[in-house]
Write a protein that holds these residues in place. Structure first.
Motif, PDB file in Angstrom:
ATOM      1  N   ARG A  46       0.685  -1.107  -0.187  1.00  0.00           N
ATOM      2  CA  ARG A  46      -0.074   0.238   0.051  1.00  0.00           C
ATOM      3  C   ARG A  46       0.829   1.236   0.059  1.00  0.00           C
ATOM      4  O   ARG A  46       0.528   2.262  -0.716  1.00  0.00           O
ATOM      5  CB  ARG A  46      -1.022  -0.074   1.205  1.00  0.00           C
ATOM      6  N   LEU A  47       1.843   1.222   0.768  1.00  0.00           N
ATOM      7  CA  LEU A  47       2.934   2.575   0.758  1.00  0.00           C
ATOM      8  C   LEU A  47       3.434   2.466  -0.545  1.00  0.00           C
ATOM      9  O   LEU A  47       3.837   3.712  -1.119  1.00  0.00           O
ATOM     10  CB  LEU A  47       3.862   2.137   1.911  1.00  0.00           C
ATOM     11  N   ALA A  48       3.872   1.566  -1.359  1.00  0.00           N
ATOM     12  CA  ALA A  48       4.267   1.746  -2.700  1.00  0.00           C
ATOM     13  C   ALA A  48       3.171   2.065  -3.560  1.00  0.00           C
ATOM     14  O   ALA A  48       3.625   3.069  -4.340  1.00  0.00           O
ATOM     15  CB  ALA A  48       4.802   0.137  -3.026  1.00  0.00           C
ATOM     16  N   LEU A  49       2.046   1.716  -3.415  1.00  0.00           N
ATOM     17  CA  LEU A  49       0.970   2.389  -4.291  1.00  0.00           C
ATOM     18  C   LEU A  49       0.729   3.840  -4.014  1.00  0.00           C
ATOM     19  O   LEU A  49       0.752   4.492  -5.049  1.00  0.00           O
ATOM     20  CB  LEU A  49      -0.284   1.361  -3.887  1.00  0.00           C
ATOM     21  N   ILE A  50       0.932   4.105  -2.887  1.00  0.00           N
ATOM     22  CA  ILE A  50       0.725   5.597  -2.460  1.00  0.00           C
ATOM     23  C   ILE A  50       1.876   6.618  -3.061  1.00  0.00           C
ATOM     24  O   ILE A  50       1.559   7.396  -3.560  1.00  0.00           O
ATOM     25  CB  ILE A  50       0.565   5.871  -0.979  1.00  0.00           C
ATOM     26  N   ARG A  51       3.104   5.863  -3.111  1.00  0.00           N
ATOM     27  CA  ARG A  51       4.110   6.637  -3.522  1.00  0.00           C
ATOM     28  C   ARG A  51       3.831   6.685  -5.045  1.00  0.00           C
ATOM     29  O   ARG A  51       4.292   7.663  -5.593  1.00  0.00           O
ATOM     30  CB  ARG A  51       5.305   5.804  -3.057  1.00  0.00           C
ATOM     31  N   ALA A  52       3.577   5.690  -5.790  1.00  0.00           N
ATOM     32  CA  ALA A  52       3.386   5.553  -7.160  1.00  0.00           C
ATOM     33  C   ALA A  52       2.455   6.474  -7.522  1.00  0.00           C
ATOM     34  O   ALA A  52       2.591   7.483  -8.431  1.00  0.00           O
ATOM     35  CB  ALA A  52       2.811   4.176  -7.538  1.00  0.00           C
ATOM     36  N   LEU A  53       1.367   6.654  -6.646  1.00  0.00           N
ATOM     37  CA  LEU A  53       0.234   7.559  -7.247  1.00  0.00           C
ATOM     38  C   LEU A  53       0.705   9.175  -7.001  1.00  0.00           C
ATOM     39  O   LEU A  53       0.181   9.886  -8.067  1.00  0.00           O
ATOM     40  CB  LEU A  53      -0.897   7.215  -6.401  1.00  0.00           C
ATOM     41  N   THR A  54       1.378   9.292  -5.986  1.00  0.00           N
ATOM     42  CA  THR A  54       1.936  10.640  -5.647  1.00  0.00           C
ATOM     43  C   THR A  54       3.013  11.031  -6.288  1.00  0.00           C
ATOM     44  O   THR A  54       3.142  12.190  -7.295  1.00  0.00           O
ATOM     45  CB  THR A  54       2.037  10.871  -4.051  1.00  0.00           C
ATOM     46  N   ASP A  55       4.200  10.499  -6.557  1.00  0.00           N
ATOM     47  CA  ASP A  55       5.456  10.598  -7.012  1.00  0.00           C
ATOM     48  C   ASP A  55       5.394  10.503  -8.566  1.00  0.00           C
ATOM     49  O   ASP A  55       5.882  11.392  -9.384  1.00  0.00           O
ATOM     50  CB  ASP A  55       6.489  10.003  -6.530  1.00  0.00           C
ATOM     51  N   VAL A  56       4.951   9.418  -8.984  1.00  0.00           N
ATOM     52  CA  VAL A  56       4.970   9.157 -10.429  1.00  0.00           C
ATOM     53  C   VAL A  56       3.833   9.618 -11.167  1.00  0.00           C
ATOM     54  O   VAL A  56       3.845   9.921 -12.281  1.00  0.00           O
ATOM     55  CB  VAL A  56       5.441   7.625 -10.648  1.00  0.00           C
ATOM     56  N   VAL A  57       2.364   9.393 -10.762  1.00  0.00           N
ATOM     57  CA  VAL A  57       1.290   9.647 -11.537  1.00  0.00           C
ATOM     58  C   VAL A  57       1.062  11.004 -11.172  1.00  0.00           C
ATOM     59  O   VAL A  57       0.657  11.782 -11.996  1.00  0.00           O
ATOM     60  CB  VAL A  57       0.127   8.634 -10.991  1.00  0.00           C
ATOM     61  N   GLY A  58       1.568  11.650  -9.934  1.00  0.00           N
ATOM     62  CA  GLY A  58       1.431  13.079  -9.873  1.00  0.00           C
ATOM     63  C   GLY A  58       0.235  13.442  -9.155  1.00  0.00           C
ATOM     64  O   GLY A  58      -0.043  14.926  -8.970  1.00  0.00           O
ATOM     65  N   LEU A  59      -0.504  12.579  -8.369  1.00  0.00           N
ATOM     66  CA  LEU A  59      -1.555  12.915  -7.805  1.00  0.00           C
ATOM     67  C   LEU A  59      -1.336  13.597  -6.350  1.00  0.00           C
ATOM     68  O   LEU A  59      -0.333  13.262  -5.706  1.00  0.00           O
ATOM     69  CB  LEU A  59      -2.548  11.772  -7.463  1.00  0.00           C
ATOM     70  N   SER A  60      -2.242  14.440  -5.893  1.00  0.00           N
ATOM     71  CA  SER A  60      -2.069  14.983  -4.782  1.00  0.00           C
ATOM     72  C   SER A  60      -2.332  13.976  -3.746  1.00  0.00           C
ATOM     73  O   SER A  60      -3.066  12.788  -4.255  1.00  0.00           O
ATOM     74  CB  SER A  60      -3.035  15.988  -4.266  1.00  0.00           C
ATOM     75  N   VAL A  61      -1.858  14.094  -2.110  1.00  0.00           N
ATOM     76  CA  VAL A  61      -2.401  12.812  -1.339  1.00  0.00           C
ATOM     77  C   VAL A  61      -3.901  12.742  -1.066  1.00  0.00           C
ATOM     78  O   VAL A  61      -4.507  11.671  -1.105  1.00  0.00           O
ATOM     79  CB  VAL A  61      -1.847  13.096   0.050  1.00  0.00           C
ATOM     80  N   GLN A  62      -4.739  13.969  -1.552  1.00  0.00           N
ATOM     81  CA  GLN A  62      -5.958  13.792  -1.432  1.00  0.00           C
ATOM     82  C   GLN A  62      -6.613  13.079  -2.489  1.00  0.00           C
ATOM     83  O   GLN A  62      -7.461  12.175  -2.514  1.00  0.00           O
ATOM     84  CB  GLN A  62      -6.784  15.201  -1.450  1.00  0.00           C
ATOM     85  N   LYS A  63      -6.106  13.348  -3.605  1.00  0.00           N
ATOM     86  CA  LYS A  63      -6.419  12.633  -4.845  1.00  0.00           C
ATOM     87  C   LYS A  63      -6.367  10.831  -4.850  1.00  0.00           C
ATOM     88  O   LYS A  63      -7.180   9.964  -5.365  1.00  0.00           O
ATOM     89  CB  LYS A  63      -6.053  13.276  -6.332  1.00  0.00           C
ATOM     90  N   ALA A  64      -4.982  10.851  -4.290  1.00  0.00           N
ATOM     91  CA  ALA A  64      -4.589   9.373  -4.284  1.00  0.00           C
ATOM     92  C   ALA A  64      -5.337   8.578  -3.148  1.00  0.00           C
ATOM     93  O   ALA A  64      -5.969   7.564  -3.332  1.00  0.00           O
ATOM     94  CB  ALA A  64      -3.104   9.356  -3.683  1.00  0.00           C
ATOM     95  N   ALA A  65      -5.883   9.380  -2.208  1.00  0.00           N
ATOM     96  CA  ALA A  65      -6.958   8.960  -1.250  1.00  0.00           C
ATOM     97  C   ALA A  65      -8.175   8.419  -1.905  1.00  0.00           C
ATOM     98  O   ALA A  65      -8.796   7.431  -1.499  1.00  0.00           O
ATOM     99  CB  ALA A  65      -7.087   9.690   0.002  1.00  0.00           C
ATOM    100  N   GLU A  66      -8.694   9.409  -2.769  1.00  0.00           N
ATOM    101  CA  GLU A  66      -9.832   9.035  -3.611  1.00  0.00           C
ATOM    102  C   GLU A  66      -9.852   7.756  -4.349  1.00  0.00           C
ATOM    103  O   GLU A  66     -10.620   7.183  -4.251  1.00  0.00           O
ATOM    104  CB  GLU A  66     -10.160  10.268  -4.612  1.00  0.00           C
ATOM    105  N   VAL A  67      -8.522   7.621  -5.039  1.00  0.00           N
ATOM    106  CA  VAL A  67      -8.404   6.334  -5.841  1.00  0.00           C
ATOM    107  C   VAL A  67      -8.481   5.257  -4.947  1.00  0.00           C
ATOM    108  O   VAL A  67      -9.172   4.297  -5.256  1.00  0.00           O
ATOM    109  CB  VAL A  67      -6.972   6.587  -6.712  1.00  0.00           C
TER     110      VAL A  67
END
Lengths: 214, 214
Positions: A46-67
């Motif tokens: 899950r931590l790897a996924l959050i990192r991928a969504l924020t750092d690589v996909v470029g989402l804010s933490v809030q948008k990553a939480a939505e996904v």
């Protein structure tokens, strides 16, 4: 594992992990005492996924939480879930502007490609936004480019759909949402590198017989 | 036109325009008096470009400024200029970490695709970052997917390279830099919409004979 090991193996700081736990992005560990909890491989993933969504996909933490919320509790309707997840990906289209809701460039493009689409699907607004921006900046997508891009992107999408995992709907939704988000940066990087490969072969002919990195 | 008309036609606020002028993103207008300047179509197009790079491509104003500076004063070397511009696009790869500079996943992928590449080109690190993130999140790009994606992305890149405008190098560099950045969101949106089209045709067969939006 204890939280100290989770910090070490994930590369995320303790403060970050506590923040994600508080915001519900990371599921709680199994309580082993009043003040300690035990974490497993699913926490690392899950931590790897959050990192991928924020750092690589470029989402804010809030948008990553939505996904992540959509993956965790996807509901019964794949299309609705996927639509909501796509809406959390950039580019963001303001839904307040009534004029913009018509999306004329996207509609024309999709009709030319002969594609079925739900006009309320967020990607329609995103396509319109991208086409409008390219056009305003002096690089409109003409019909010829649209058809060539459309055909090859469709072949990629067919591969994606052919490989939806069988089994519970949860797995299919996770694949659909994360496969959309995580493979986009791969596709973008491959295109940038294909440009270099093609340009080097055409303009620096010797480079093809002596590939860099070999 | 006066700055008030530039505000009206561009949709950018006066404060934003003044900020872009101060930061050098927008070229100065032609002075018509000590306190007034006249602006033209090139200012409108530049404001559209800044907006496209920030809102649609997702760059910070600082990164957008880097890209615009490269287009304005590209130097003699197309590869260096393009490399610098690609480095201003996400995902951002820290260059401080020596371990990461090896980019094992990207090297393996590019060798499998038979592509020529410069190991220092920023897109190599970006590909590695994207592949690593997908893998860590549980969705590794296997050889089969890589080859299918690679072949279709290459066809798109060939079209791009075939359409580099003739004439002064400035035009080719502008096309290379902005075509890379501005068409990526178009490609991403087309893939999201192809997924929907394919899913609707497979799982909701009647939708194909009654396309939405028609």
């Amino acid at each position: 594992m204890r939280v100290s090991e989770l910090v070490q193996r994930s590369g995320a700081s303790l403060a970050t992990i506590k923040y994600y736990l508080r915001e519900g992005l990371l599921m709680p560990g199994e309580a082993t005492s009043a003040t300690q909890a035990s974490y497993g491989e699913e926490h690392l993933r899950r931590l790897a996924l959050i990192r991928a969504l924020t750092d690589v996909v470029g989402l804010s933490v809030q948008k990553a939480a939505e996904v992540i919320q959509l993956i965790e509790g996807p509901g019964d309707d794949l299309f609705l879930t996927l639509g909501a997840a796509i809406g959390a990906l950039p580019p963001y289209v303001e839904s307040s502007n009534e004029q913009a809701q018509d999306y004329p460039l996207a509609r024309t493009a999709l009709e030319r490609l002969g594609q079925v689409y739900d006009p309320d699907y967020p990607a329609v607004g995103q396509l319109d936004r991208a086409l409008t921006a390219a056009s305003a900046a002096g690089f409109p997508v003409d019909d010829d480019r649209l058809e060539l891009y459309g055909a090859h992107v469709r072949a990629i999408a067919e591969y994606d759909i052919d490989h939806v995992p069988e089994g519970p709907a949860q797995g299919a939704i996770e694949y659909a949402v994360l496969g959309t988000a995580l493979y986009e940066p791969v596709i973008a990087a491959l295109r940038r590198l294909s440009h270099q490969d093609l340009a080097m072969r055409r303009f620096v002919p010797d480079s093809a017989t002596d590939p860099a990195g070999s």
